[in-house]
Design a protein around this motif. Structure first.
Motif, short mmCIF file in Angstrom:
data_model
loop_
_atom_site.label_atom_id
_atom_site.label_comp_id
_atom_site.label_asym_id
_atom_site.label_seq_id
_atom_site.Cartn_x
_atom_site.Cartn_y
_atom_site.Cartn_z
N GLN A 214 0.76 -1.02 0.58
CA GLN A 214 -0.09 0.18 -0.02
C GLN A 214 1.11 1.33 -0.05
N GLY A 215 0.61 2.30 -0.73
CA GLY A 215 1.33 3.24 -0.61
C GLY A 215 0.77 4.23 -1.28
N ARG A 216 1.72 5.27 -1.53
CA ARG A 216 0.93 6.80 -3.35
C ARG A 216 2.47 6.67 -3.90
N TRP A 217 1.90 7.20 -5.37
CA TRP A 217 1.99 6.82 -6.51
C TRP A 217 2.47 8.80 -7.21
N ASN A 218 3.22 9.30 -7.25
CA ASN A 218 3.16 10.65 -8.48
C ASN A 218 4.15 10.07 -9.10
N VAL A 219 3.42 10.45 -10.61
CA VAL A 219 3.91 9.88 -11.32
C VAL A 219 4.96 11.42 -12.47
N ALA A 220 4.13 12.93 -12.12
CA ALA A 220 4.42 13.98 -12.05
C ALA A 220 6.44 14.23 -11.96
N LEU A 221 6.16 14.18 -10.38
CA LEU A 221 7.76 13.26 -9.77
C LEU A 221 8.38 12.59 -10.27
N GLY A 222 7.71 11.71 -10.52
CA GLY A 222 8.17 10.19 -10.53
C GLY A 222 8.66 9.40 -9.43
N LYS A 223 7.61 9.38 -8.19
CA LYS A 223 8.21 9.10 -7.40
C LYS A 223 7.13 8.54 -6.34
N LEU A 224 7.50 6.65 -6.56
CA LEU A 224 6.83 5.73 -5.72
C LEU A 224 6.70 5.77 -4.10
N THR A 225 6.28 5.17 -2.94
CA THR A 225 6.27 5.36 -1.90
C THR A 225 5.61 4.67 -1.04
N ALA A 226 6.20 3.37 -0.52
CA ALA A 226 4.81 2.05 -0.76
C ALA A 226 5.39 2.63 1.46
N GLU A 227 4.07 1.94 1.17
CA GLU A 227 4.35 3.14 3.23
C GLU A 227 4.58 1.14 4.09
N LYS A 228 3.24 0.44 3.03
CA LYS A 228 3.01 -0.66 3.78
C LYS A 228 3.36 -1.84 3.19
N VAL A 229 4.43 -3.36 3.06
CA VAL A 229 4.69 -3.82 2.83
C VAL A 229 5.17 -5.07 3.78
N VAL A 230 3.96 -5.81 3.17
CA VAL A 230 4.01 -7.18 3.82
C VAL A 230 3.67 -8.10 3.18
N VAL A 231 4.89 -9.21 3.28
CA VAL A 231 5.33 -10.75 2.22
C VAL A 231 5.24 -11.66 3.73
N GLU A 232 4.48 -12.50 3.37
CA GLU A 232 4.07 -13.75 4.10
C GLU A 232 3.93 -15.21 3.42
N THR A 233 4.53 -16.32 3.98
CA THR A 233 4.79 -17.30 3.69
C THR A 233 3.71 -17.95 4.53
N PRO A 234 3.73 -19.59 4.66
CA PRO A 234 2.50 -19.90 5.79
C PRO A 234 2.93 -19.75 7.87
N LEU A 235 4.52 -19.51 7.52
CA LEU A 235 4.89 -19.92 8.49
C LEU A 235 6.04 -18.67 8.99
N SER A 236 6.26 -17.66 7.88
CA SER A 236 7.02 -16.62 8.29
C SER A 236 6.90 -15.35 7.83
N ASN A 237 7.12 -14.33 8.25
CA ASN A 237 6.86 -12.65 7.98
C ASN A 237 7.66 -11.45 7.38
N ILE A 238 7.65 -10.92 6.70
CA ILE A 238 8.13 -9.75 6.37
C ILE A 238 7.64 -8.49 6.25
N HIS A 239 8.31 -7.19 6.57
CA HIS A 239 7.20 -6.37 7.51
C HIS A 239 8.15 -4.86 6.63
N ALA A 240 7.84 -4.15 5.75
CA ALA A 240 8.96 -3.64 5.23
C ALA A 240 8.00 -1.98 4.70
N THR A 241 9.50 -1.60 4.28
CA THR A 241 8.39 0.50 3.51
C THR A 241 9.46 0.35 2.67
#
Length: 631
Positions: free
Chosen positions: A63-90
């Protein structure tokens, strides 16, 4: 959404939503678009591996914001999950003239079972029945374009790996990996083989649970440490430790898909210290050594294991070398060195150079070890062991052709049937289906033998031997004691032999050759040859000749003497006929008076016929035919 066909590396689905916000706020600026992305994949595996029930699954939410004019993409919430593991990142990406990306993993919790599932999905030949129990947690930061790791801090309190069929489990000690100022440091991680044995407190009958069991500490312990500099690309891997039985390490490696011992097996204690260093300009080389003592090495094609009482395998700048301090095999005690050939060394006959010493070798004992008579393909089965299994599906000729070795072999005593050679020294090479020994020498019967040999092993073994003998004491010949005790004198000569086949009987059946012999001060006690020829019956006494020479040939399992001429001063003796390998004689002995050679006699004469076993032949008198004068 989409899915892959059955048998493809993975199936998956994805969805995305976007929305614009034209009103600026603390978190949004004009032109920002908010987005939400969900994706998942199941049955992930390498394209050429079969699908399994335990292939890993993966889901991701961004989840995040994307500004085409500025060429900027910000992912404020990145969650990667497997059955037993997880990663939280920005994450943040700017696609301007100077692209830039930043990734921050705020928290990561990874179960070893998930790591094992991913490993199995992309690595062939991993055994079933492996379970892993450990938990890793940490943080990570990376930035730049291309993106580079800036910081990392991961740790685990340890765990264990169980492998079905093994009594021991692999215990993993606490570990900590950190990146600081572009330098990765993994503190030495202790790996040990432990046995679940013994009960603490009450017995099993009194209701003891699995939690009461304690791990039995073993002598198998290995530590692994890593250092790597991301700026200079230099680093090192350190491995140290010892094991009570090297077979356990080979079994663990094989379970994880690394078959280190194709065609051979090593059992017994070992300890080592290895380091792989890689400078920025190369992949690096191994340095260090592994010592074994009281170990056994079994190899395909050998009927018995080699006993390595003390040996060392070394790496020096990547070049391997084996030092054998004491080993027992083929009925002998061995020592020496085997190492990868240096291009500037004087041998240059093979990719490997061997310098070996043995105290005693016996052809009968060699036959017990390799048994070529009943197993003509023994060499082809042995070679995969020597080559480390690199040509598993190759034909026998390709395996033999791959073996490329040169060097020296010294043997204190070598016995072939009744033939005993002392201080044997051979120099040669084995490559391209051919064995070449251009220089060999030994002591035999008080004299010296110098020989050369060549052998081609495929499609059918063929052998060619040339030898020259000097100073042979006739009293030491490997013949019946009753005959040897009557002989005296010294002999020399040359011999050329050829044979083919596998096994003693076939080699003797096809043995052929030629040679010449020269004798000095020959004496035969117990029989007066001149008187016996004159009277037509055996006479006791002594026969003496100052010199003698003649030719002989070998074939049909017998030795044929051709005009062997003995000079007795006042009388000459000429011997013709055959003696079989079974020591049956069919000989004709002629004599003549005066200085004229026997072979120049032009008139009929008398001769003795000697027929039957040499220990007790039948002696008769016969007339000879006239001979043409010699040139």
């Amino acid at each position: 959404e989409g899915s892959a066909k059955s048998g493809a590396p993975a199936t998956g689905a994805a969805s995305a939503t976007t929305a614009s916000d034209t009103k600026a706020s603390d978190s949004f600026v004009a032109g920002d678009w908010s987005f939400s992305l969900k994706a998942s994949a199941t049955q992930i595996h390498r394209w050429d591996l079969s699908e399994r029930d335990d292939n890993p699954d993966l889901s991701a939410k961004v989840q995040g914001r994307w500004n085409v004019a500025l060429g900027k993409l910000t992912a404020e919430k990145v969650v990667v999950e497997t059955p037993l593991s997880n990663i939280h990142a920005t994450a943040e990406f700017r696609g301007t003239a100077n692209p830039f990306m930043q990734l921050t993993v705020d928290s990561a919790g990874v179960q070893a079972a998930d790591v094992l599932a991913w490993y199995r999905a992309f690595r062939p030949d991993v055994a079933d029945g492996i379970t892993a129990d450990a938990y890793f947690s940490g943080t990570l930061a990376a930035q730049g374009w291309p993106i580079k790791l800036q910081a990392l801090d991961f740790s685990t309190s340890g765990g264990r790996v169980n492998i079905r069929g093994m009594d021991n489990f692999v215990a993993v000690g606490p570990a900590h990996a950190v990146v600081d100022q572009a330098r990765l440091v993994v503190n030495p991680v202790r790996l040990s083989l432990s046995r679940a044995a013994g009960l603490r407190g009450r017995s099993a009958r009194s209701g003891t649970t699995a939690a009461n069991r304690v791990a039995e500490k073993s002598a198998d312990e290995i530590s692994v440490g890593v250092i790597h500099n991301f700026l200079t690309h230099a680093g090192e891997l350190d491995i140290q430790g010892q094991v009570a039985d090297a077979k356990s390490v080979l079994s663990v490696a094989a379970a994880f898909g690394y078959m280190l011992n194709r065609g051979w097996d090593l059992t017994g204690p070992a300890h080592g210290n290895l380091r792989r260093e890689w400078p920025s300009s190369s992949r690096g080389n191994w340095n260090g050594e592994i010592d074994v003592s009281g170990a056994q090495l079994a190899a395909a094609g050998l009927n018995q294991p080699l006993r390595l009482q003390q040996a060392r395998l070394m790496w020096l700048n990547g070049r391997r070398r084996a030092q054998v301090f004491r080993a027992e095999g083929f009925g002998a005690t061995w020592s020496g060195n085997i190492f990868e050939d240096d291009p500037v060394n004087p041998y240059r006959g093979g990719a490997w150079l061997a310098l070996l010493n043995a105290d005693h070798l016996d052809a009968t004992e060699l036959d017990r070890w390799v048994g070529p008579r009943s197993r003509p393909g023994w060499l082809e089965r042995l070679l995969p062991s020597l080559l480390g299994g690199k040509a598993k599906a190759a034909s026998g000729s390709e395996l033999v052709r791959s073996l490329n070795v040169a060097g020296e072999l010294r043997v204190d005593e070598f016995t072939i049937e009744k033939l005993k050679l002392q201080q044997v020294h051979l120099q040669g090479s084995l490559h391209d289906l051919q064995l070449d020994v251009p220089d060999g020498q030994a002591q035999w019967a008080g004299g010296v033998v110098r020989a050369g040999m060549s052998a081609k092993f495929l499609p059918r073994p063929r052998y060619d031997v040339e030898a020259r003998l000097t100073g042979v004491d006739l009293t030491q010949l490997p013949i019946a004691a009753s005959v040897a005790s009557r002989l005296g004198g010294v002999a020399s000569g040359a011999l050329h032999l050829k044979t083919a086949g596998v096994g003693r009987e076939e080699l003797l059946q096809k043995l052929s050759g030629t040679g010449d012999v020269h004798v000095a001060n020959l004496e035969f006690r117990g029989w007066d040859v001149n008187a016996s020829v004159a009277d037509g019956e055996a006479h006791e006494g002594v026969s003496r000749w100052s010199t003698g020479d003649g030719d002989f040939s070998i074939g049909d399992r017998s030795v044929a003497l051709e005009d062997v001429r003995l000079d007795g001063g006042a009388q000459f003796t000429l011997i013709n006929g055959t003696v079989s390998f079974g020591r049956d004689a069919d000989l004709s002995v002629e004599t003549s008076n005066g200085r004229r050679a026997v072979r120049n006699a032009s008139a009929p004469g008398q001769a003795l016929k000697i027929v039957g076993p040499l220990d007790g032949p039948r002696v008769t008198r016969a007339k000879t035919t006239p001979r043409e004068p010699a040139d």
